[in-house]
Design a protein around this motif. Structure first.
Motif, PDB file in Angstrom:
ATOM      1  N   GLY A 196       0.806  -1.215   0.000  1.00 43.66           N
ATOM      2  CA  GLY A 196       0.000   0.000   0.000  1.00 43.66           C
ATOM      3  C   GLY A 196       0.835   1.260   0.000  1.00 43.66           C
ATOM      4  O   GLY A 196       2.061   1.235  -0.097  1.00 43.66           O
ATOM      5  N   LEU A 226       0.357   5.944  -0.478  1.00 46.71           N
ATOM      6  CA  LEU A 226      -0.457   7.132  -0.701  1.00 46.71           C
ATOM      7  C   LEU A 226      -0.035   7.680  -2.052  1.00 46.71           C
ATOM      8  O   LEU A 226       1.147   8.002  -2.243  1.00 46.71           O
ATOM      9  CB  LEU A 226      -0.143   8.141   0.411  1.00 46.71           C
ATOM     10  N   ASP A 235       0.158  -0.358 -14.220  1.00 50.43           N
ATOM     11  CA  ASP A 235       1.376  -0.218 -13.407  1.00 50.43           C
ATOM     12  C   ASP A 235       1.027   0.150 -11.975  1.00 50.43           C
ATOM     13  O   ASP A 235       1.555  -0.448 -11.023  1.00 50.43           O
ATOM     14  CB  ASP A 235       2.303   0.860 -13.989  1.00 50.43           C
ATOM     15  N   ASN A 273      -0.796  -2.913 -10.380  1.00 49.90           N
ATOM     16  CA  ASN A 273       0.078  -4.042 -10.055  1.00 49.90           C
ATOM     17  C   ASN A 273       1.095  -3.690  -8.967  1.00 49.90           C
ATOM     18  O   ASN A 273       1.381  -4.512  -8.090  1.00 49.90           O
ATOM     19  CB  ASN A 273       0.803  -4.532 -11.312  1.00 49.90           C
ATOM     20  N   ALA A 274       1.639  -2.476  -9.017  1.00 48.97           N
ATOM     21  CA  ALA A 274       2.624  -2.061  -8.004  1.00 48.97           C
ATOM     22  C   ALA A 274       2.006  -2.122  -6.608  1.00 48.97           C
ATOM     23  O   ALA A 274       2.686  -2.476  -5.643  1.00 48.97           O
ATOM     24  CB  ALA A 274       3.133  -0.655  -8.290  1.00 48.97           C
ATOM     25  N   LYS A 320       4.359  -8.287  -9.941  1.00 56.13           N
ATOM     26  CA  LYS A 320       2.956  -8.704 -10.067  1.00 56.13           C
ATOM     27  C   LYS A 320       2.575  -8.784 -11.553  1.00 56.13           C
ATOM     28  O   LYS A 320       1.806  -9.676 -11.943  1.00 56.13           O
ATOM     29  CB  LYS A 320       2.055  -7.714  -9.333  1.00 56.13           C
ATOM     30  N   THR A 321       3.118  -7.890 -12.365  1.00 54.90           N
ATOM     31  CA  THR A 321       2.860  -7.944 -13.811  1.00 54.90           C
ATOM     32  C   THR A 321       3.338  -9.279 -14.380  1.00 54.90           C
ATOM     33  O   THR A 321       2.615  -9.936 -15.151  1.00 54.90           O
ATOM     34  CB  THR A 321       3.560  -6.766 -14.515  1.00 54.90           C
ATOM     35  N   TYR A 326       0.952 -12.075 -13.347  1.00 55.07           N
ATOM     36  CA  TYR A 326      -0.236 -12.196 -14.211  1.00 55.07           C
ATOM     37  C   TYR A 326       0.133 -12.905 -15.514  1.00 55.07           C
ATOM     38  O   TYR A 326      -0.617 -13.761 -15.988  1.00 55.07           O
ATOM     39  CB  TYR A 326      -0.829 -10.820 -14.519  1.00 55.07           C
ATOM     40  N   VAL A 337       4.212 -11.589  -1.163  1.00 55.08           N
ATOM     41  CA  VAL A 337       5.210 -10.522  -0.990  1.00 55.08           C
ATOM     42  C   VAL A 337       6.108 -10.934   0.172  1.00 55.08           C
ATOM     43  O   VAL A 337       5.627 -11.109   1.290  1.00 55.08           O
ATOM     44  CB  VAL A 337       4.527  -9.168  -0.692  1.00 55.08           C
ATOM     45  N   ILE A 347       7.241 -12.083  -4.796  1.00 48.96           N
ATOM     46  CA  ILE A 347       7.369 -10.653  -5.084  1.00 48.96           C
ATOM     47  C   ILE A 347       8.167 -10.087  -3.922  1.00 48.96           C
ATOM     48  O   ILE A 347       7.779 -10.253  -2.760  1.00 48.96           O
ATOM     49  CB  ILE A 347       5.979  -9.982  -5.173  1.00 48.96           C
ATOM     50  N   ARG A 368       9.515  -4.304  -0.736  1.00 47.69           N
ATOM     51  CA  ARG A 368      10.281  -3.067  -0.942  1.00 47.69           C
ATOM     52  C   ARG A 368      11.307  -2.985   0.192  1.00 47.69           C
ATOM     53  O   ARG A 368      10.946  -3.191   1.364  1.00 47.69           O
ATOM     54  CB  ARG A 368       9.340  -1.867  -0.847  1.00 47.69           C
ATOM     55  N   LYS A 389       8.507   4.358   5.705  1.00 50.02           N
ATOM     56  CA  LYS A 389       7.818   4.768   4.483  1.00 50.02           C
ATOM     57  C   LYS A 389       8.823   5.542   3.642  1.00 50.02           C
ATOM     58  O   LYS A 389       9.811   6.065   4.162  1.00 50.02           O
ATOM     59  CB  LYS A 389       6.613   5.647   4.814  1.00 50.02           C
ATOM     60  N   LEU A 396       3.777   8.125  -1.600  1.00 52.46           N
ATOM     61  CA  LEU A 396       4.442   7.669  -0.376  1.00 52.46           C
ATOM     62  C   LEU A 396       4.208   6.164  -0.300  1.00 52.46           C
ATOM     63  O   LEU A 396       3.056   5.729  -0.264  1.00 52.46           O
ATOM     64  CB  LEU A 396       3.788   8.378   0.821  1.00 52.46           C
ATOM     65  N   ILE A 397       5.272   5.365  -0.310  1.00 52.54           N
ATOM     66  CA  ILE A 397       5.067   3.919  -0.251  1.00 52.54           C
ATOM     67  C   ILE A 397       5.269   3.396   1.158  1.00 52.54           C
ATOM     68  O   ILE A 397       6.164   3.826   1.880  1.00 52.54           O
ATOM     69  CB  ILE A 397       5.968   3.155  -1.255  1.00 52.54           C
ATOM     70  N   ASP A 398       4.381   2.461   1.538  1.00 48.83           N
ATOM     71  CA  ASP A 398       4.409   1.870   2.878  1.00 48.83           C
ATOM     72  C   ASP A 398       5.287   0.622   2.887  1.00 48.83           C
ATOM     73  O   ASP A 398       5.654   0.102   1.832  1.00 48.83           O
ATOM     74  CB  ASP A 398       3.006   1.395   3.275  1.00 48.83           C
ATOM     75  N   ASP A 413      10.802  -3.110  -7.219  1.00 50.24           N
ATOM     76  CA  ASP A 413      10.665  -3.914  -8.433  1.00 50.24           C
ATOM     77  C   ASP A 413      10.199  -3.027  -9.592  1.00 50.24           C
ATOM     78  O   ASP A 413       9.929  -1.832  -9.414  1.00 50.24           O
ATOM     79  CB  ASP A 413       9.756  -5.131  -8.189  1.00 50.24           C
ATOM     80  N   ASP A 463       7.426  -2.947 -11.231  1.00 51.29           N
ATOM     81  CA  ASP A 463       6.069  -2.385 -11.105  1.00 51.29           C
ATOM     82  C   ASP A 463       6.092  -1.097 -10.302  1.00 51.29           C
ATOM     83  O   ASP A 463       5.490  -0.097 -10.715  1.00 51.29           O
ATOM     84  CB  ASP A 463       5.124  -3.389 -10.417  1.00 51.29           C
ATOM     85  N   ASP A 464       6.764  -1.125  -9.146  1.00 55.38           N
ATOM     86  CA  ASP A 464       6.860   0.102  -8.354  1.00 55.38           C
ATOM     87  C   ASP A 464       7.628   1.181  -9.117  1.00 55.38           C
ATOM     88  O   ASP A 464       7.234   2.353  -9.108  1.00 55.38           O
ATOM     89  CB  ASP A 464       7.565  -0.175  -7.011  1.00 55.38           C
ATOM     90  N   ASN A 522       7.986   1.588 -12.419  1.00 60.72           N
ATOM     91  CA  ASN A 522       7.227   2.113 -13.561  1.00 60.72           C
ATOM     92  C   ASN A 522       5.988   2.888 -13.116  1.00 60.72           C
ATOM     93  O   ASN A 522       5.668   3.925 -13.704  1.00 60.72           O
ATOM     94  CB  ASN A 522       6.831   0.973 -14.504  1.00 60.72           C
ATOM     95  N   ALA A 523       5.290   2.392 -12.095  1.00 59.77           N
ATOM     96  CA  ALA A 523       4.089   3.095 -11.611  1.00 59.77           C
ATOM     97  C   ALA A 523       4.438   4.509 -11.171  1.00 59.77           C
ATOM     98  O   ALA A 523       3.660   5.436 -11.373  1.00 59.77           O
ATOM     99  CB  ALA A 523       3.449   2.322 -10.462  1.00 59.77           C
TER     100      ALA A 523
END
Lengths: 187, 187
Positions: A146, A148, A169, A172-173, B74-75, B78, B86, B114, B117, B138, B148-150, B167, B169-170, B172-173
């Protein structure tokens, strides 16, 4: 302040003129409705191409629009070797050059974008949630990855199905599925 | 409290025994060093496969480890039709079943994850930054798709190259590139 998430895979919007050039037809046939009122996944899938690579079976959404646009993820952009800007749908000025291949013709145009994260909302819901005075919000995403996310556009249409739209993206991220609950944070 | 980001593409870690089964060799040849001291991208690329699909040319990292593990996004999950948990690297209990194809043999094992982070950091830097008492932080990511990633793990090794690992996905997102600056937020 909660809503649900809808993940948008890569897709194409076409003008009636471009649909005619690509496929020799004037209207798109509905395969299934989308959550936004009046919008649908059409039965048409086309190939998008760059000098580096191509991606086949990209869904065309309907109905036809006033602009032609290809919405892809950054992952797709690496596959294709292009660098599309992050844009609101319809704002294709300065978009990345891409070719759309149809059974009757092709179009090569600067119309590839990465869509801005956005929330579809109608005026009544926007007013009720106190969001009339903001054009951007943050959204909290839950789960094992998760976080923000910033810079989520408020996209008012009337009518609208109230929903956060993210590309694959972002989906999936953050390990999100269609229908997952998220929390809107007013700045 | 800032560091830089390193984006990890899908990769494989192998035990010496599994390298022998897959390729009939005992050691990996270095193609280029990684940022973490002593770690390297080897010259070996293998295919990973599931009943649904396969991904070719997945890089094996060296040197060999005490566990065999496939780290995917995750991509990728799929694409392969699997649902890996994770996990911290090395924690493969309950990982997803996957087959690794080598020129001399194959391995089918529940070893696909996966990766969590994580931030690589040495004890001295961790102490200096006041992070000895936390195992998760974070991280603020900047740019047009920032946020902001948790749940970012603090991964102390000595020595370590101080860096956030995400990774693809994170990466590229959030439109991140290797070397981009991020901000660590202690909870």
């Amino acid at each position: 302040m909660q809503t649900t998430v809808g993940i948008s895979n890569r897709h194409i919007h076409l003008t009636k003129e471009d649909l005619q050039i690509l496929c020799g037809i004037d209207t798109l046939e509905e395969a299934r409705p989308l959550t936004q009122p009046g919008q649908f996944a059409s039965t048409l899938k086309l190939t998008i191409q760059t000098p580096k690579n191509k991606i086949e079976n990209v869904r065309v959404l309907g109905p036809t629009r006033s602009y032609t646009q290809v919405e892809i993820s950054k992952t797709d952009a690496y596959t294709l070797g292009i660098d599309p800007p992050v844009r609101e749908s319809g704002d294709v000025k300065g978009a990345a050059l891409i070719t759309i291949l149809g059974p009757k013709g092709t179009i090569t145009r600067d119309c590839a974008i990465i869509a801005t994260r956005h929330i579809h909302i109608d005026h009544e819901t926007r007013e009720k949630l106190g969001l009339l005075d903001v054009s951007k919000v943050k959204v909290r995403l839950f789960g094992a990855k998760g976080g923000l996310i910033d810079a989520v556009s408020i996209k008012e249409t009337n009518p609208a199905y109230f929903e956060l739209h993210l590309d694959t993206d972002d989906g999936n991220a953050h390990l999100l599925k269609n229908g997952d609950t998220v929390e809107i944070i007013k700045e």
